[in-house]
Design an enzyme around this catalytic site. Structure first.
Site, mmCIF file in Angstrom:
data_model
loop_
_atom_site.group_PDB
_atom_site.id
_atom_site.type_symbol
_atom_site.label_atom_id
_atom_site.label_comp_id
_atom_site.label_asym_id
_atom_site.label_seq_id
_atom_site.Cartn_x
_atom_site.Cartn_y
_atom_site.Cartn_z
ATOM 1 N N ASN A 1 -5.526 -10.114 -7.796
ATOM 2 C CA ASN A 1 -5.700 -10.811 -6.512
ATOM 3 C C ASN A 1 -7.031 -11.540 -6.407
ATOM 4 O OD1 ASN A 1 -6.592 -8.030 -6.533
ATOM 5 N ND2 ASN A 1 -7.174 -8.307 -4.402
ATOM 6 N N GLN B 1 0.852 -10.140 -6.014
ATOM 7 C CA GLN B 1 0.391 -11.529 -6.133
ATOM 8 C C GLN B 1 1.267 -12.354 -7.069
ATOM 9 O OE1 GLN B 1 -1.918 -12.977 -4.316
ATOM 10 N NE2 GLN B 1 -2.909 -11.214 -3.373
ATOM 11 N N THR C 1 0.847 -1.192 0.000
ATOM 12 C CA THR C 1 0.000 0.000 0.000
ATOM 13 C C THR C 1 0.882 1.242 0.000
ATOM 14 O OG1 THR C 1 -1.767 -1.204 1.103
ATOM 15 C CG2 THR C 1 -1.865 1.205 1.225
ATOM 16 N N CYS D 1 -16.327 -6.670 2.139
ATOM 17 C CA CYS D 1 -16.380 -5.274 2.585
ATOM 18 C C CYS D 1 -17.823 -4.794 2.698
ATOM 19 C CB CYS D 1 -15.547 -4.367 1.681
ATOM 20 S SG CYS D 1 -16.419 -3.690 0.302
HETATM 21 N N1 PLP Z 1 -1.980 -5.197 -4.113
HETATM 22 C C1 PLP Z 1 -2.501 -6.434 -4.146
HETATM 23 C C2 PLP Z 1 -2.718 -7.090 -5.465
HETATM 24 C C3 PLP Z 1 -2.832 -7.101 -2.964
HETATM 25 O O1 PLP Z 1 -3.351 -8.321 -3.015
HETATM 26 C C4 PLP Z 1 -2.585 -6.443 -1.732
HETATM 27 C C5 PLP Z 1 -2.945 -7.089 -0.449
HETATM 28 O O2 PLP Z 1 -4.063 -7.523 -0.245
HETATM 29 C C6 PLP Z 1 -2.030 -5.154 -1.741
HETATM 30 C C7 PLP Z 1 -1.743 -4.564 -2.952
HETATM 31 C C8 PLP Z 1 -1.742 -4.409 -0.465
HETATM 32 O O3 PLP Z 1 -0.627 -4.964 0.164
HETATM 33 P P1 PLP Z 1 -0.196 -4.603 1.657
HETATM 34 O O4 PLP Z 1 -1.048 -5.455 2.536
HETATM 35 O O5 PLP Z 1 1.245 -4.982 1.757
HETATM 36 O O6 PLP Z 1 -0.388 -3.154 1.866
#
Ligand code: PLP
Length: 386
Positions: A150, A180, A72, A327
């Site tokens: 994801n 992923q 994130t 959610c």
């Molecule tokens: N991007 C994807 C494709 C994800 O699956 C996730 C996590 O669920 C994230 C970003 C966010 O990752 P993080 O939990 O390290 O902030």
């Protein structure tokens, strides 16, 4: 009965080796890498080693890896940083179905006046490269794309996208969310002309709260944080040494046998699909054909069964999966960006279940899972029809 964890797309269990090395750092080698004494130097060595492991696996220079608190932070930093270097350029290209880490950053940039265009995907959710060729021009600041989705496991043609972007817009930055895919399928940032890439440790049996942002050697983006100047002044704040060394260990283990792990997960996915479609009617795959998607993700629609209800019924048997509708939102595009990009109705999204494997799952778990589904599905369908 022992638990069956089929929610590895959400997070994974850290391996014993990861826990061991992190415990060592937390209890013995707990120094601050910036300290000049021996304990500080010992901590710094862990960071150097983890960075080297990651860089070697990706065949990139160590100087291109910046540790962050996870994907994130990496994606926010990448997108906002690329936009900060836009100059007069205003256009951003993306595809629907992004994770909110990217999706919400794009919304913010749109609010700030950037023109964000979402390019089309085909019936399986795959980016249509011809549409990118038509859309990209020198006014483009940034193109962002997820490598493996994801929710559906669709694999985007990252190897083609980077080249197309840079040919028409040499100054544009290409960001990839590789959360992923990193450690699960091959990635070649240099050959694929990736400028910025976000990853996260907890999806590959590492700890939570640690990831890295790859910034290609010839690229620069401004830092969002000011402080002690760690990570070459890019990401101030005392390094999360336990997390970083846990991540390094997880990467080492993931890359040791990556093809073998992928083949094992693909086998489980095919087995589960075969057993479930033979045993239960009204089950279809959301997204690409079984053999086309990432090895660890399977998204199924089970008609007539709300996946959230099924999820809780399975949980009582210590079986853990994911529904797209966890959610609170009632909007399909927020409940499930990737499934709504496929054109699924709100009902179809409500009936969709994500099963995601790791290298430690077994055939026995698949059989038990399918047997349990066979018990629940007819019962839940009766309730739904009333
Ligand atoms: N991007 C994807 C494709 C994800 O699956 C996730 C996590 O669920 C994230 C970003 C966010 O990752 P993080 O939990 O390290 O902030």
């Amino acid at each position: 009965m022992s638990e069956i964890y089929f929610d590895n797309g959400a997070t994974t269990k850290p391996t014993e080796q990861v826990v061991r090395i992190m415990t060592q750092v937390l209890t013995e080698d707990y120094g601050n890498p910036s300290s000049l004494h021996r304990k500080g130097q010992a901590a710094e060595r862990y960071v150097i080693e983890a960075r080297k492991t990651i860089a070697d696996c990706l065949h990139v220079p160590e100087t291109t890896i910046y540790f962050t608190s996870g994907a994130t932070e990496s994606s926010n930093t990448a997108l906002l940083g690329a936009a900060a270097r836009a100059g007069k350029r205003r256009r951003i290209l993306a595809w629907p179905g992004e994770h909110p880490a990217t999706g919400e950053s794009l919304k913010r940039l749109a609010e700030e006046g950037f023109e964000v265009t979402y390019l089309p995907v085909d019936a399986h959710g795959k980016a249509v490269v011809e549409a990118l060729e038509e859309a990209v021009d020198p006014d483009v600041v940034l193109v962002t794309c997820m490598h493996v989705n994801n929710e559906t496991g669709v694999i985007q043609p990252i190897d083609q996208i980077g080249r197309i972007v840079h040919k028409a817009a040499p100054k544009a930055m290409f960001h990839v969310d590789a959360v992923q895919s990193f450690g699960k399928i091959p990635i070649d940032p240099v050959a694929w002309e990736i400028d910025l890439m976000s990853t996260s440790a907890h999806k590959i049996h590492g700890p939570k709260g640690i990831g890295f942002l790859y910034i290609a050697r010839n690229q620069y983006i401004p830092s969002l944080l000011r402080g002690g100047g760690q990570e070459k002044n890019f990401r101030s704040g005392t390094e999360n040494v336990p997390g970083i060394c846990g991540f390094g260990q997880a990467v080492r283990e993931a890359y040791e046998e990556m093809n073998g792990h992928a083949a094992h997960m693909q086998h489980l996915k095919e087995l589960l699909y075969r057993e479930v479609t033979q045993g239960i009617d009204g089950v279809t795959v959301n997204g690409p054909e079984i053999g086309e998607s990432a090895p660890h993700i399977l998204n199924l629609r089970i008609e007539g069964v709300r996946s959230e209800v099924l999820l809780h019924a399975l949980e009582d048997h210590e079986i853990y999966v994911s529904s797209g509708s966890a959610c609170a939102s009632n909007k399909p595009e927020e409940k499930s960006p990737a499934l709504s990009a496929l054109g699924l109705t709100a009902t179809a999204i409500d009936e969709s279940l994500r099963i995601s494997f790791c290298r430690y799952n077994t055939e026995e778990e698949v059989y038990t899972f399918v047997r349990t589904l066979q018990q629940f599905v007819p019962m839940l369908r009766r309730f739904r029809r009333k």
